[in-house]
Scaffold this motif. Structure first.
Motif, mmCIF file in Angstrom:
data_model
loop_
_atom_site.group_PDB
_atom_site.id
_atom_site.type_symbol
_atom_site.label_atom_id
_atom_site.label_comp_id
_atom_site.label_asym_id
_atom_site.label_seq_id
_atom_site.Cartn_x
_atom_site.Cartn_y
_atom_site.Cartn_z
ATOM 1 N N ASN A 41 -91.223 -44.558 -47.949
ATOM 2 C CA ASN A 41 -91.624 -43.282 -48.507
ATOM 3 C C ASN A 41 -92.386 -42.430 -47.488
ATOM 4 O O ASN A 41 -92.177 -41.225 -47.424
ATOM 5 N N PHE A 42 -93.288 -43.054 -46.746
ATOM 6 C CA PHE A 42 -94.072 -42.324 -45.755
ATOM 7 C C PHE A 42 -93.163 -41.651 -44.733
ATOM 8 O O PHE A 42 -93.296 -40.465 -44.441
ATOM 9 N N ASN A 43 -92.220 -42.420 -44.187
ATOM 10 C CA ASN A 43 -91.308 -41.858 -43.181
ATOM 11 C C ASN A 43 -90.457 -40.739 -43.757
ATOM 12 O O ASN A 43 -90.185 -39.753 -43.070
ATOM 13 N N ASN A 44 -90.039 -40.869 -44.997
ATOM 14 C CA ASN A 44 -89.250 -39.808 -45.637
ATOM 15 C C ASN A 44 -90.056 -38.521 -45.765
ATOM 16 O O ASN A 44 -89.517 -37.429 -45.569
#
Length: 42
Positions: free
Chosen positions: A1-4
């Protein structure tokens, strides 16, 4: 989620200058970690 989120917001990481790590446990055989990231929009 963070990378997205980073990708969706079109953020880029500002590279660390002058050192590779931001934290050490300051032992004889230290653990060295990069704990901090700084991002900006392009």
């Amino acid at each position: 989620n963070f990378n997205n989120i980073i990708i969706n917001l079109d953020l880029v990481e500002i590279p660390l200058k002058g050192r590779s790590f931001t934290w050490s446990n300051k032992q004889d055989q230290p653990l060295l970690e990069k704990l901090d990231w700084v991002f900006t929009s392009s």
